[in-house]
Design a protein around this motif. Sequence first.
Motif, PDB file in Angstrom:
ATOM      1  N   ASN A 105       1.305  -1.495   0.255  1.00  0.00           N
ATOM      2  CA  ASN A 105      -0.272  -0.183   0.307  1.00  0.00           C
ATOM      3  C   ASN A 105       0.774   1.386   0.704  1.00  0.00           C
ATOM      4  O   ASN A 105       2.010   1.395   1.600  1.00  0.00           O
ATOM      5  N   ALA A 107       0.400   4.360   0.014  1.00  0.00           N
ATOM      6  CA  ALA A 107      -0.162   5.514   1.214  1.00  0.00           C
ATOM      7  C   ALA A 107       0.138   4.783   2.511  1.00  0.00           C
ATOM      8  O   ALA A 107       0.925   5.646   2.861  1.00  0.00           O
ATOM      9  N   GLN A 108       0.147   3.522   2.999  1.00  0.00           N
ATOM     10  CA  GLN A 108       1.138   3.047   3.929  1.00  0.00           C
ATOM     11  C   GLN A 108       1.858   3.396   4.254  1.00  0.00           C
ATOM     12  O   GLN A 108       2.804   3.519   5.387  1.00  0.00           O
ATOM     13  N   SER A 111       2.927   6.624   5.609  1.00  0.00           N
ATOM     14  CA  SER A 111       2.674   6.345   7.018  1.00  0.00           C
ATOM     15  C   SER A 111       3.875   5.862   7.823  1.00  0.00           C
ATOM     16  O   SER A 111       3.904   6.039   9.264  1.00  0.00           O
ATOM     17  N   GLU A 167      -6.807   3.524   8.041  1.00  0.00           N
ATOM     18  CA  GLU A 167      -6.491   2.862   6.835  1.00  0.00           C
ATOM     19  C   GLU A 167      -7.152   2.065   6.131  1.00  0.00           C
ATOM     20  O   GLU A 167      -8.102   1.904   5.262  1.00  0.00           O
ATOM     21  N   ARG A 170     -10.572   1.535   6.978  1.00  0.00           N
ATOM     22  CA  ARG A 170     -11.647   1.791   5.545  1.00  0.00           C
ATOM     23  C   ARG A 170     -10.732   0.414   3.492  1.00  0.00           C
ATOM     24  O   ARG A 170     -12.468   0.461   3.375  1.00  0.00           O
TER      25      ARG A 170
END
Length: 505
Positions: A105, A107-108, A111, A167, A170
Amino acid sequence: MTAEAQRRRAFWQILLFAAGLLVLTVIIAGSVYLVNKAREDSKSVVHTIEVENQINTLLLEVRRAESSARGFLLTQGPDFQSDHEKAVAAIIPALDKLTRQIGDNPAQRDSIEKLSAAIETRLDQFSREMNFVKQGQPDKATALIREAAAGNTTTTISNLANAMTREEERLFRIRTANSDQSQTLAASMTGIGSGLVVVLALISIWLVRRSARARDEAEMRLRDANVNLETVVDERTADLREANNEIQRFAYIVSHDLRSPLVNIMGFTSELEELGGDIFRRIGSLTRVPADGPPLAPGEIALEGPDQQLSADFSEALGFIKSSIAKMDRLISAILNLTREGRREFQPEKIDIREFVEAIVSTLAHQAVEAQAEIHIAPLPNIVSDRLALEQIFSNLIDNAIKYLKSGEPGEIRIRGRTKLGYAIFEISDNGRGIDPKDHQRIFDLFRRAGTQDKPGQGIGLAHVRALVRRLGGTMSVSSELNAGSTFTITLPVVWNASNRNVDR
C-alpha cells in the motif's frame, strides 16, 4: 420418420449437447474464477485485520515503554526497568513486521516512514531518560520528559498509528464488500448454472422419451413391414417356383413335340435318300454304256455330265439335312436332360470328395492320355450334397479342362479344395488355351460358346453346371486369360439341405 426429420432431430440433439457442454464449461470456469477471487478477497480482509492488530500491538508496546519509564522515574524500581526494557526490545520487531505487512500500500508506506522516524526519536528519548535516572539525575530525566511532551512525539506516534488504522478500516470495508460480492456472484452463478443444467436435463429427457417413442413406432412399422414383406416374399417365391415349373414343363413339352416331327423328317429323309438312289439308277440304266467299257456292278449307277453333278448335289444336300437333323436331335436331348434335372429332387449324402474326383478322373483317363495331360488332385474337403449333381459338375469341368488344352503341349490340370466359414471352395485349373476376359460371362449362357469352335459341343455344359451349383446353394466363377490357362472356382455349402437351395435362381 423422414430423412429430413432425422437430420433435424440429430441437429437439435447435437446442439443441446453442445449447449450443455458450454453451460458446464462456463459454470466451471466462472466458479473457479469467483472462488479464487473470493479467496483473494478473504485473504485481503484477513491481511487488513492483521495490519490493524499489528498497529495496535506496536502502539501498545510504545505506551508500555512510556508507562514503565515513568514508573521507573518515580520509584526507580527494578520491575519497571525490566518492563521498560522488554517493551523497548519489542518495538523494533513490531515495527519491522508492520513495515512488511503494509508494503503493498503506497499510502501506508508513507505513513510507516513517518511513524518509524517518530518512534526512533521517542526511543532515543527513552534511552536518555533511563540513563539520567540510572545516573541519579532525575531532574534531567523529568526535563527530558517535558521536552518530549512539548515536542508532541508521543502524540505524533498516536496520530500516525490512528491514521494507519483508519486507512486499514477503509480497506477493510472495501475488501469486505468485494469478498461479499464475489461470494454472492459465485452463489448466483452456481444457482443459475444448476438451473440451466436442470432445464437442459429436462429437455434431454423429453427428447430421449420422444426419440424412444419414435423408435418404438418405427420398430412397430418395421415389424409390420417385415410381416408383410415375408408374406410378399412367400407369395413371390411361390409364383417364381410355379413359373419355373411351368417353364420346365413348357420346355419339356416343346422338346417332346419337336422330336416327333424331327423323327418324321429323319424317316422321310431316309426314304428320300433311297428314292433318290432309285431315280439315279434308272437314269443310269438309260445312259448308253460304251462297248469297250467294263461291265457295271449290280446297283452301280453309270452317270455322265450333268446327271453325275446332279447326283452329287443331291447327296450333298441330303448330307446337310442329316447333319442338321443330328444337331437338332442333340439340342432337343440336351433340353430334355436339363428339364429332367431341374425336376429332380436332390438327395444329400456324405461324400468323400477326393475318392469321388479320383473315380471321375479314372473315367477320363483315355482322353487325358491322348491330350498328354497330367491331373493332380490335392486333399479335398468332404461335404454333404447330391452325388449325381456333383458328378455332373466335376465331370463337365474336368472334361472341358482336358478338351481345351493347347495342342502339342503337355497339359497340367490341378484340382484343389479348402473350407471357409461353412463353405467348401473347389478350384479346377489348367494351363490350356484360356478364355478371353470379355467372354467370361458368355460361356455360362445357354447354347453360347467362346473362342475357336474346333471341339464338339452344344454350349450347354457350363450353363448346366452353373445351374446345378446354384441349386446346391453355391456360386461359380472363372479366372482366365488367353493362352494363360483357366481356373474355375466353385463354392458349395459343406452341408447342403433344402433350406439353402437357391430357388429364385
